[in-house]
Design a protein around this motif. Sequence first.
Motif, PDB file in Angstrom:
ATOM      1  N   PHE A  11      11.493  30.206  -0.492  1.00 23.27           N
ATOM      2  CA  PHE A  11      11.909  30.153   0.917  1.00 23.27           C
ATOM      3  C   PHE A  11      12.744  28.904   1.198  1.00 23.27           C
ATOM      4  CE2 PHE A  11      11.108  28.686   5.269  1.00 23.27           C
ATOM      5  CZ  PHE A  11      11.553  29.785   5.996  1.00 23.27           C
ATOM      6  N   ASN A  60      16.223  28.938  -0.324  1.00 21.01           N
ATOM      7  CA  ASN A  60      17.153  29.869   0.327  1.00 21.01           C
ATOM      8  C   ASN A  60      17.333  29.614   1.821  1.00 21.01           C
ATOM      9  OD1 ASN A  60      18.045  31.411  -1.835  1.00 21.01           O
ATOM     10  ND2 ASN A  60      16.238  32.720  -1.792  1.00 21.01           N
ATOM     11  N   LEU A  61      16.825  28.508   2.319  1.00 18.80           N
ATOM     12  CA  LEU A  61      16.964  28.218   3.750  1.00 18.80           C
ATOM     13  C   LEU A  61      18.430  28.162   4.190  1.00 18.80           C
ATOM     14  CD1 LEU A  61      14.257  25.567   4.713  1.00 18.80           C
ATOM     15  CD2 LEU A  61      14.627  27.805   5.739  1.00 18.80           C
ATOM     16  N   ARG A  62      19.296  27.772   3.279  1.00 17.60           N
ATOM     17  CA  ARG A  62      20.706  27.657   3.634  1.00 17.60           C
ATOM     18  C   ARG A  62      21.293  28.991   4.095  1.00 17.60           C
ATOM     19  NH1 ARG A  62      19.967  28.278  -1.640  1.00 17.60           N
ATOM     20  NH2 ARG A  62      21.459  29.471  -2.915  1.00 17.60           N
ATOM     21  N   PHE A  63      20.699  30.107   3.638  1.00 16.77           N
ATOM     22  CA  PHE A  63      21.233  31.414   4.017  1.00 16.77           C
ATOM     23  C   PHE A  63      20.946  31.742   5.485  1.00 16.77           C
ATOM     24  CE2 PHE A  63      21.237  31.929  -0.592  1.00 16.77           C
ATOM     25  CZ  PHE A  63      22.516  32.440  -0.767  1.00 16.77           C
ATOM     26  N   VAL A  64      19.998  31.042   6.089  1.00 14.79           N
ATOM     27  CA  VAL A  64      19.790  31.198   7.526  1.00 14.79           C
ATOM     28  C   VAL A  64      21.020  30.694   8.270  1.00 14.79           C
ATOM     29  CG1 VAL A  64      18.369  30.520   9.487  1.00 14.79           C
ATOM     30  CG2 VAL A  64      17.284  30.998   7.286  1.00 14.79           C
ATOM     31  N   ILE A  65      21.543  29.549   7.814  1.00 14.76           N
ATOM     32  CA  ILE A  65      22.754  28.996   8.418  1.00 14.76           C
ATOM     33  C   ILE A  65      23.944  29.903   8.143  1.00 14.76           C
ATOM     34  CG2 ILE A  65      24.301  27.005   8.463  1.00 14.76           C
ATOM     35  CD1 ILE A  65      21.901  25.301   7.577  1.00 14.76           C
ATOM     36  N   SER A 102      23.933  33.089   7.582  1.00 11.74           N
ATOM     37  CA  SER A 102      23.798  34.333   8.340  1.00 11.74           C
ATOM     38  C   SER A 102      24.150  34.127   9.809  1.00 11.74           C
ATOM     39  CB  SER A 102      22.373  34.871   8.216  1.00 11.74           C
ATOM     40  OG  SER A 102      22.058  35.172   6.868  1.00 11.74           O
ATOM     41  N   ALA A 103      23.769  32.971  10.349  1.00  9.75           N
ATOM     42  CA  ALA A 103      24.103  32.684  11.742  1.00  9.75           C
ATOM     43  C   ALA A 103      25.614  32.635  11.945  1.00  9.75           C
ATOM     44  CB  ALA A 103      23.474  31.364  12.169  1.00  9.75           C
ATOM     45  N   ARG A 133      27.096  36.243  11.510  1.00  7.63           N
ATOM     46  CA  ARG A 133      26.772  37.109  12.633  1.00  7.63           C
ATOM     47  C   ARG A 133      27.922  37.171  13.637  1.00  7.63           C
ATOM     48  NH1 ARG A 133      22.481  39.530  15.004  1.00  7.63           N
ATOM     49  NH2 ARG A 133      22.495  39.675  17.276  1.00  7.63           N
ATOM     50  N   ALA A 142      24.212  41.452   3.691  1.00 11.11           N
ATOM     51  CA  ALA A 142      23.312  40.320   3.477  1.00 11.11           C
ATOM     52  C   ALA A 142      22.854  40.234   2.030  1.00 11.11           C
ATOM     53  CB  ALA A 142      22.106  40.432   4.406  1.00 11.11           C
TER      54      ALA A 142
END
Length: 240
Positions: free
Chosen positions: A83, A86-91, A93-94, A97, A112
């Motif tokens: 987790f 891979n936190l960078r993929f939250v950024i 994805s934002a 979007r 994704a």
Amino acid sequence: MNREVAALWRHPEFRKGSREMMSIGLGISAWGLVTGVAMVKSGLSVPLALLMSLVVFAGSSQLAALPLIASGAPLWVLWATAFCVNLRFVIFSAQWRMYFGHLPRLQRLSLAYFAADLNYVAFMRRYPEPKPGPGQIPYYAGGAAWTWASWQVPSIIGILAADRVPTEWGLGFAGVLALLGLAFSLLKDRNAWVSGAVASCAAVAAYGLPLRLNILVAISVAVAAGLLMEHWLPERKVHE
């Protein structure tokens, strides 16, 4: 559907996206080959390693999880490590979007799955204005297709040929070199360099922790440093 796929492949932006990923394809392939061998050498069966390669399309998470699997680490440590890595993929994805948020959910989930660090960098350079536009999906698909193939083909070869590769070849060190090559290509500004340096120091300082928890410490400290740098010392944009 076949006509849509054919039109996607023939689109000039698809070819452009593929070409821009070709220059880094060799580094991705080396990383994939090392990871494929490492999965089997860590004790995974060939079918399970193949499943992991195809489902978990995230090389850094695979390499971070393998030592934990081999050492019998608790499942929560394994999940927490993956987790955090891979936190960078939250950024990512934002940001994506703003371009793909209007698409149907199934299509967004498909995009994704193919998301990758260097695809993000190339896409944002190609389309700096954060809004939907023509050619974005073909460009994304072209880069993603090349990146996916550059990873999966060598990874599968490494999995199938792992038993023939002597352990003394030092594949772990080769994997580190492959990761460093990709990591340096992402260090584009001051904040990224500072975060990378902080992560390196934290990983070394916390090396004595059990279960490779120094990885979690390094990621947490680097994220905190990056956020602080963005807040207190934002990069100045040069207007031409």
